[in-house]
Design a protein around this motif. Structure first.
Motif, PDB file in Angstrom:
ATOM      1  N   LEU A 142       0.836  -1.203   0.000  1.00 31.01           N
ATOM      2  CA  LEU A 142       0.000   0.000   0.000  1.00 31.01           C
ATOM      3  C   LEU A 142       0.870   1.253   0.000  1.00 31.01           C
ATOM      4  CD1 LEU A 142      -2.842  -1.024   2.467  1.00 31.01           C
ATOM      5  CD2 LEU A 142      -2.916  -0.999  -0.034  1.00 31.01           C
ATOM      6  N   ALA A 143       1.986   1.213   0.727  1.00 29.71           N
ATOM      7  CA  ALA A 143       2.901   2.356   0.742  1.00 29.71           C
ATOM      8  C   ALA A 143       3.496   2.605  -0.640  1.00 29.71           C
ATOM      9  CB  ALA A 143       4.014   2.127   1.755  1.00 29.71           C
ATOM     10  N   ALA A 144       3.631   1.543  -1.423  1.00 30.00           N
ATOM     11  CA  ALA A 144       4.178   1.671  -2.777  1.00 30.00           C
ATOM     12  C   ALA A 144       3.127   2.092  -3.794  1.00 30.00           C
ATOM     13  CB  ALA A 144       4.814   0.355  -3.206  1.00 30.00           C
ATOM     14  N   GLY A 145       1.879   2.248  -3.337  1.00 28.64           N
ATOM     15  CA  GLY A 145       0.829   2.727  -4.228  1.00 28.64           C
ATOM     16  C   GLY A 145      -0.029   1.653  -4.855  1.00 28.64           C
ATOM     17  N   ARG A 146       0.111   0.403  -4.423  1.00 28.37           N
ATOM     18  CA  ARG A 146      -0.753  -0.654  -4.943  1.00 28.37           C
ATOM     19  C   ARG A 146      -2.168  -0.474  -4.418  1.00 28.37           C
ATOM     20  NH1 ARG A 146       2.527  -2.072  -8.974  1.00 28.37           N
ATOM     21  NH2 ARG A 146       4.500  -2.937  -8.236  1.00 28.37           N
ATOM     22  N   THR A 151      -3.437  -5.673  -3.555  1.00 27.09           N
ATOM     23  CA  THR A 151      -2.724  -6.104  -2.353  1.00 27.09           C
ATOM     24  C   THR A 151      -3.345  -7.358  -1.768  1.00 27.09           C
ATOM     25  OG1 THR A 151      -2.023  -3.842  -1.856  1.00 27.09           O
ATOM     26  CG2 THR A 151      -2.047  -5.415  -0.022  1.00 27.09           C
ATOM     27  N   ALA A 152      -4.673  -7.384  -1.689  1.00 26.60           N
ATOM     28  CA  ALA A 152      -5.359  -8.561  -1.147  1.00 26.60           C
ATOM     29  C   ALA A 152      -5.037  -9.797  -1.973  1.00 26.60           C
ATOM     30  CB  ALA A 152      -6.866  -8.316  -1.122  1.00 26.60           C
ATOM     31  N   GLU A 153      -5.048  -9.644  -3.287  1.00 29.16           N
ATOM     32  CA  GLU A 153      -4.741 -10.777  -4.163  1.00 29.16           C
ATOM     33  C   GLU A 153      -3.288 -11.226  -3.990  1.00 29.16           C
ATOM     34  OE1 GLU A 153      -4.937 -12.033  -8.917  1.00 29.16           O
ATOM     35  OE2 GLU A 153      -5.514 -10.016  -8.266  1.00 29.16           O
ATOM     36  N   ALA A 154      -2.384 -10.255  -3.868  1.00 31.00           N
ATOM     37  CA  ALA A 154      -0.954 -10.584  -3.761  1.00 31.00           C
ATOM     38  C   ALA A 154      -0.639 -11.356  -2.484  1.00 31.00           C
ATOM     39  CB  ALA A 154      -0.113  -9.312  -3.830  1.00 31.00           C
ATOM     40  N   VAL A 155      -1.310 -11.017  -1.378  1.00 31.21           N
ATOM     41  CA  VAL A 155      -1.013 -11.684  -0.102  1.00 31.21           C
ATOM     42  C   VAL A 155      -1.944 -12.865   0.160  1.00 31.21           C
ATOM     43  CG1 VAL A 155      -0.064  -9.573   0.879  1.00 31.21           C
ATOM     44  CG2 VAL A 155      -2.485 -10.131   1.270  1.00 31.21           C
ATOM     45  N   GLY A 156      -2.913 -13.097  -0.742  1.00 31.74           N
ATOM     46  CA  GLY A 156      -3.772 -14.261  -0.616  1.00 31.74           C
ATOM     47  C   GLY A 156      -4.843 -14.159   0.449  1.00 31.74           C
ATOM     48  N   LEU A 157      -5.358 -12.952   0.674  1.00 30.02           N
ATOM     49  CA  LEU A 157      -6.426 -12.752   1.648  1.00 30.02           C
ATOM     50  C   LEU A 157      -7.680 -12.239   0.961  1.00 30.02           C
ATOM     51  CD1 LEU A 157      -4.558 -10.983   4.604  1.00 30.02           C
ATOM     52  CD2 LEU A 157      -5.256 -13.377   4.472  1.00 30.02           C
ATOM     53  N   GLY A 158      -8.831 -12.705   1.423  1.00 29.25           N
ATOM     54  CA  GLY A 158     -10.087 -12.166   0.942  1.00 29.25           C
ATOM     55  C   GLY A 158     -10.313 -10.786   1.524  1.00 29.25           C
ATOM     56  N   PRO A 174      -7.856  -1.433   5.294  1.00 25.64           N
ATOM     57  CA  PRO A 174      -6.808  -1.170   4.304  1.00 25.64           C
ATOM     58  C   PRO A 174      -7.080   0.047   3.426  1.00 25.64           C
ATOM     59  CG  PRO A 174      -8.130  -3.084   3.687  1.00 25.64           C
ATOM     60  CD  PRO A 174      -8.518  -2.736   5.081  1.00 25.64           C
ATOM     61  N   LYS A 175      -8.357   0.384   3.206  1.00 28.77           N
ATOM     62  CA  LYS A 175      -8.639   1.565   2.388  1.00 28.77           C
ATOM     63  C   LYS A 175      -8.194   2.838   3.101  1.00 28.77           C
ATOM     64  CE  LYS A 175     -12.468  -0.332  -0.325  1.00 28.77           C
ATOM     65  NZ  LYS A 175     -13.904  -0.197  -0.708  1.00 28.77           N
ATOM     66  N   THR A 176      -8.444   2.906   4.400  1.00 23.53           N
ATOM     67  CA  THR A 176      -7.991   4.079   5.159  1.00 23.53           C
ATOM     68  C   THR A 176      -6.472   4.122   5.224  1.00 23.53           C
ATOM     69  OG1 THR A 176     -10.012   4.122   6.483  1.00 23.53           O
ATOM     70  CG2 THR A 176      -8.076   5.236   7.401  1.00 23.53           C
ATOM     71  N   LEU A 177      -5.851   2.974   5.463  1.00 20.81           N
ATOM     72  CA  LEU A 177      -4.389   2.936   5.484  1.00 20.81           C
ATOM     73  C   LEU A 177      -3.824   3.392   4.142  1.00 20.81           C
ATOM     74  CD1 LEU A 177      -1.736   2.227   6.907  1.00 20.81           C
ATOM     75  CD2 LEU A 177      -2.003  -0.115   6.062  1.00 20.81           C
ATOM     76  N   ALA A 178      -4.428   2.957   3.049  1.00 21.09           N
ATOM     77  CA  ALA A 178      -3.959   3.360   1.722  1.00 21.09           C
ATOM     78  C   ALA A 178      -4.074   4.874   1.547  1.00 21.09           C
ATOM     79  CB  ALA A 178      -4.765   2.638   0.641  1.00 21.09           C
ATOM     80  N   ARG A 179      -5.173   5.472   2.035  1.00 25.70           N
ATOM     81  CA  ARG A 179      -5.335   6.931   1.943  1.00 25.70           C
ATOM     82  C   ARG A 179      -4.252   7.651   2.736  1.00 25.70           C
ATOM     83  NH1 ARG A 179     -10.724   8.845   4.198  1.00 25.70           N
ATOM     84  NH2 ARG A 179      -9.993  10.859   3.389  1.00 25.70           N
ATOM     85  N   VAL A 180      -3.996   7.169   3.952  1.00 29.02           N
ATOM     86  CA  VAL A 180      -2.992   7.794   4.819  1.00 29.02           C
ATOM     87  C   VAL A 180      -1.608   7.719   4.171  1.00 29.02           C
ATOM     88  CG1 VAL A 180      -1.749   7.470   6.990  1.00 29.02           C
ATOM     89  CG2 VAL A 180      -4.260   7.475   6.976  1.00 29.02           C
ATOM     90  N   LEU A 181      -1.250   6.555   3.660  1.00 24.19           N
ATOM     91  CA  LEU A 181       0.077   6.385   3.068  1.00 24.19           C
ATOM     92  C   LEU A 181       0.218   7.148   1.753  1.00 24.19           C
ATOM     93  CD1 LEU A 181       0.652   2.605   3.855  1.00 24.19           C
ATOM     94  CD2 LEU A 181       1.534   4.597   5.090  1.00 24.19           C
ATOM     95  N   ARG A 182      -0.873   7.265   1.014  1.00 25.55           N
ATOM     96  CA  ARG A 182      -0.835   8.057  -0.223  1.00 25.55           C
ATOM     97  C   ARG A 182      -0.592   9.530   0.099  1.00 25.55           C
ATOM     98  NH1 ARG A 182      -6.155   7.919  -3.852  1.00 25.55           N
ATOM     99  NH2 ARG A 182      -6.942   8.829  -1.898  1.00 25.55           N
ATOM    100  N   LEU A 183      -1.257  10.031   1.137  1.00 24.46           N
ATOM    101  CA  LEU A 183      -1.018  11.422   1.519  1.00 24.46           C
ATOM    102  C   LEU A 183       0.418  11.626   1.961  1.00 24.46           C
ATOM    103  CD1 LEU A 183      -2.170  14.255   1.963  1.00 24.46           C
ATOM    104  CD2 LEU A 183      -2.720  13.578   4.307  1.00 24.46           C
TER     105      LEU A 183
END
Length: 248
Positions: A142-146, A151-158, A174-183
């Motif tokens: 997520l920090a890398a912008g995926r 990300t869920a598919e890459a780590v094998g989690l639903g 994860p959506k909130t974490l992605a927003r935080v890391l994108r900012l």
């Protein structure tokens, strides 16, 4: 004066801050997906994961802290991250007052409180389960912008399992974490003098307006105010040249 240095604990950062003049307002702490263990003039407290800017209200003169990598603190603290979301709590609330006081006194007596915090955390980390490597991979992607889906598919989690495990590790989904890391990515570019529009696109926003809205939502400020505040803070944190004097 605020300073950072790498911690010996993998992925963590040590920091120190000495309070400035009474008239100087503390800068807001922006969401970054992390949690901190903080020593403040002898007292230990935990800063939970933020979903919005936090304006410090503590009155201590000296601070030392260790900022854990995203997802690492819950194993150390023994508390799910979502229970501490947008909170600052005394360590005694989690570990008991007597134990927290003893640890705080030990760190206060150390010549370098930040290094003493690092040692405390490493001892504790050796006695508790290691952070989940799967969640570290989630944070890294997520920090890398995926995207969350990638990300869920890459780590094998639903989607549901990823959300549940993210609440425990990061304090939010994860959506909130992605927003935080994108900012965080965008603001890092802005501080390197990247034009706002270019920073927005490189960080993954639709356009500059999208970045501006997210800055207001998560950081509680504007891009211009953020960069001006960062410039003032950097200037005030610059040490006096060697041999100079601040006295008349």
């Amino acid at each position: 004066m605020y300073e950072e240095r790498p911690a010996q604990l993998d992925g963590a950062v040590l920091w120190t801050r000495t309070a400035g003049p009474a008239a100087e307002s503390p800068r807001p702490v922006l969401p970054d997906g992390c949690m901190d263990l903080i020593w403040a003039d002898g007292h230990l407290l935990v800063a939970g994961p933020d979903t919005r800017a936090y304006v410090p209200t503590e009155t201590a003169a000296r601070y030392a802290g260790i900022r854990f990598a995203p997802g690492d603190a819950p194993a150390f603290l023994g508390v799910p991250a979502h229970e501490l979301r947008d909170r600052r709590v005394a360590l005694g609330e989690l570990w008991g007052g007597a134990r927290a006081r003893r640890l705080g006194e030990r760190i206060t007596e150390a010549p370098d409180p930040a290094a003493a915090l690092d040692a405390l955390v490493r001892r504790r980390a050796a006695a508790v389960p290691a952070p989940d490597p799967l969640l570290r991979a989630v944070a890294a992607r997520l920090a890398a912008g995926r995207t969350v889906a990638e990300t869920a598919e890459a780590v094998g989690l639903g989607a549901r399992q990823l959300h549940r495990r993210s609440l425990t590790a990061f304090g939010y989904g994860p959506k909130t974490l992605a927003r935080v890391l994108r900012l965080q990515r965008a603001l890092a570019l802005v501080l390197c003098d990247t034009p706002y529009a270019e920073a927005a696109l490189r960080a993954g926003y639709a356009d500059q307006g999208h970045l501006a809205r997210e800055t207001r939502a998560l950081a509680g400020t504007t891009l211009g105010a953020y960069t001006r505040g960062a410039a003032v803070s950097a200037k005030s944190d610059t040490p006096e040249p060697s041999g100079s004097s601040t006295t008349a």
